[in-house]
Design an enzyme around this catalytic site. Sequence first.
Site, mmCIF file in Angstrom:
data_model
loop_
_atom_site.group_PDB
_atom_site.id
_atom_site.type_symbol
_atom_site.label_atom_id
_atom_site.label_comp_id
_atom_site.label_asym_id
_atom_site.label_seq_id
_atom_site.Cartn_x
_atom_site.Cartn_y
_atom_site.Cartn_z
ATOM 1 N N LYS A 26 3.083 -7.522 -7.167
ATOM 2 C CA LYS A 26 3.980 -6.491 -6.786
ATOM 3 C C LYS A 26 5.058 -7.178 -6.016
ATOM 4 O O LYS A 26 6.262 -6.874 -5.991
ATOM 5 C CB LYS A 26 3.309 -5.433 -5.777
ATOM 6 C CG LYS A 26 2.417 -4.452 -6.586
ATOM 7 C CD LYS A 26 1.959 -3.379 -5.913
ATOM 8 C CE LYS A 26 1.153 -2.526 -6.491
ATOM 9 N NZ LYS A 26 0.873 -1.448 -5.990
ATOM 10 N N ASP A 68 4.845 3.906 -5.375
ATOM 11 C CA ASP A 68 3.499 4.654 -4.766
ATOM 12 C C ASP A 68 3.871 5.449 -3.581
ATOM 13 O O ASP A 68 3.009 6.314 -3.366
ATOM 14 C CB ASP A 68 2.725 3.279 -4.028
ATOM 15 C CG ASP A 68 2.143 2.469 -5.262
ATOM 16 O OD1 ASP A 68 1.787 2.915 -6.097
ATOM 17 O OD2 ASP A 68 2.013 1.286 -4.910
HETATM 18 P P1 NDP Z 1 -4.266 -4.312 0.495
HETATM 19 O O1 NDP Z 1 -5.462 -5.139 0.058
HETATM 20 O O2 NDP Z 1 -3.155 -4.697 0.437
HETATM 21 O O3 NDP Z 1 -4.673 -3.690 1.906
HETATM 22 C C1 NDP Z 1 -6.033 -3.364 2.296
HETATM 23 C C2 NDP Z 1 -5.974 -2.412 3.794
HETATM 24 O O4 NDP Z 1 -7.019 -2.110 4.016
HETATM 25 C C3 NDP Z 1 -5.741 -3.449 4.764
HETATM 26 O O5 NDP Z 1 -4.860 -3.079 5.804
HETATM 27 C C4 NDP Z 1 -7.190 -4.023 5.498
HETATM 28 O O6 NDP Z 1 -6.998 -4.356 6.809
HETATM 29 C C5 NDP Z 1 -7.642 -2.538 5.274
HETATM 30 N N1 NDP Z 1 -9.252 -2.681 5.186
HETATM 31 C C6 NDP Z 1 -9.822 -3.142 4.042
HETATM 32 N N2 NDP Z 1 -11.297 -3.088 4.438
HETATM 33 C C7 NDP Z 1 -11.386 -2.668 5.819
HETATM 34 C C8 NDP Z 1 -12.329 -2.527 6.670
HETATM 35 N N3 NDP Z 1 -13.629 -2.752 6.477
HETATM 36 N N4 NDP Z 1 -12.045 -1.984 8.051
HETATM 37 C C9 NDP Z 1 -10.587 -1.925 8.169
HETATM 38 N N5 NDP Z 1 -9.737 -2.276 7.546
HETATM 39 C C10 NDP Z 1 -9.884 -2.453 6.344
HETATM 40 O O7 NDP Z 1 -4.672 -3.012 -0.625
HETATM 41 P P2 NDP Z 1 -3.514 -1.788 -0.901
HETATM 42 O O8 NDP Z 1 -2.811 -1.356 0.076
HETATM 43 O O9 NDP Z 1 -3.111 -2.200 -2.254
HETATM 44 O O10 NDP Z 1 -4.709 -0.658 -1.572
HETATM 45 C C11 NDP Z 1 -5.260 0.050 -0.453
HETATM 46 C C12 NDP Z 1 -5.970 1.280 -1.189
HETATM 47 O O11 NDP Z 1 -4.913 2.080 -1.563
HETATM 48 C C13 NDP Z 1 -6.721 1.004 -2.173
HETATM 49 O O12 NDP Z 1 -8.186 1.688 -2.082
HETATM 50 C C14 NDP Z 1 -5.969 1.359 -3.510
HETATM 51 O O13 NDP Z 1 -6.778 1.951 -4.658
HETATM 52 C C15 NDP Z 1 -5.302 2.351 -2.805
HETATM 53 N N6 NDP Z 1 -4.004 2.758 -3.633
HETATM 54 C C16 NDP Z 1 -4.056 4.117 -4.175
HETATM 55 C C17 NDP Z 1 -2.737 4.481 -4.705
HETATM 56 C C18 NDP Z 1 -2.729 5.911 -5.295
HETATM 57 O O14 NDP Z 1 -1.705 6.075 -6.188
HETATM 58 N N7 NDP Z 1 -3.666 6.952 -4.835
HETATM 59 C C19 NDP Z 1 -1.714 3.771 -5.257
HETATM 60 C C20 NDP Z 1 -1.936 2.347 -4.536
HETATM 61 C C21 NDP Z 1 -2.979 1.881 -4.030
HETATM 62 P P3 NDP Z 1 -6.546 -5.943 7.048
HETATM 63 O O15 NDP Z 1 -5.195 -6.062 6.896
HETATM 64 O O16 NDP Z 1 -7.234 -6.180 8.475
HETATM 65 O O17 NDP Z 1 -7.426 -6.895 6.159
#
Ligand code: NDP
Length: 287
Positions: free
Chosen positions: A74, A110
């Site tokens: 992306k 998104d």
């Molecule tokens: P990223 O990997 O870019 O970000 C993940 C985020 O989740 C970070 O902020 C991370 O925090 C946080 N995180 C993960 N595990 C934990 C935990 N155990 N405790 C606290 N924070 C946590 O992923 P994306 O942003 O790309 O995707 C996130 C979600 O969004 C996914 O489930 C994806 O499927 C969904 N999504 C849905 C869409 C839709 O159309 N409905 C479109 C795009 C995405 P940290 O920074 O601390 O690691």
Amino acid sequence: MEVEVKNYRAELTGVFGSPVEENPTGVIEEAGYDEMGLNYRYLTMRVEKEDLEAAVAGARAVNMKGFNLTIPHKVAVIPYLDELSEAAQIIGAVNTVVNKDGKLYGDNTDGKGFLTSLRENGIDPDGKTVTILGAGGAARAVAVELALAGASKIYVVNRTAERGETLVKLLIEKTRAAAEYIAWTEKIAVPEGTDILVQCTSIGLYPDVNGLPDLDYDTVTDKMTCCDVVFNKPHTPFLQEAEKRGAATIQGLGMLVNQAALNFTMWTGEKAPVEVMTKALMGEFGL
Ligand code: NDP
């Protein structure tokens, strides 16, 4: 007598990613193409990091109508494009490319899909206070679109401070919204005054379907609208806890279908048959 000239050429769309196998967007888009009788295809293509430049050059060479980008492309795709939307520039990530007469235009649907889903549920973010859990790609897209749509204050709650602070800085510098980073401590309270609470982490995403963000759920009120971006499975534990406190809830499926519908219109110029596309996605998840 006029002879009908047949056109056998298909218009190509698709997604580049790795891994990409579990991405259901093709099912949604193809259901729309079938419904509208369009000779379009959507291909789900595995493209590794080092092959992205060649893949984009290939897309130009075969005149693809457009394509989506998912993990890990992306951000990396930006140097290979000709133009970017305002949102894509601010977010710094592109999930949709449209081929406009040979020029590749990058956008990010998104957050726009999320906004459409919110509005479909009767919520206008203008002047609202929003709390976003997470600061990854989905959180950035959602936060920027909410800010561009007039949200007045955005709290970003994230486990990793650096990522949370970067998003806050971006919102303050590039949009009119006020923004504040909140460190994610154990059983964190939802900030007072929150109108819209958006779960943008990957917690609850299949296979971790019992995952629940660590919040003090007694600080969720019946005045709030609680949204999840996780769509598989859609009725997440987070939304279930919010429902127990009387909050209105919005599932991530709507965001996914609406961003696919926006892509559909950008590529075909036609209004997307959203109902049919939603049904196809629900069928995929056995709902
Ligand atoms: P990223 O990997 O870019 O970000 C993940 C985020 O989740 C970070 O902020 C991370 O925090 C946080 N995180 C993960 N595990 C934990 C935990 N155990 N405790 C606290 N924070 C946590 O992923 P994306 O942003 O790309 O995707 C996130 C979600 O969004 C996914 O489930 C994806 O499927 C969904 N999504 C849905 C869409 C839709 O159309 N409905 C479109 C795009 C995405 P940290 O920074 O601390 O690691």
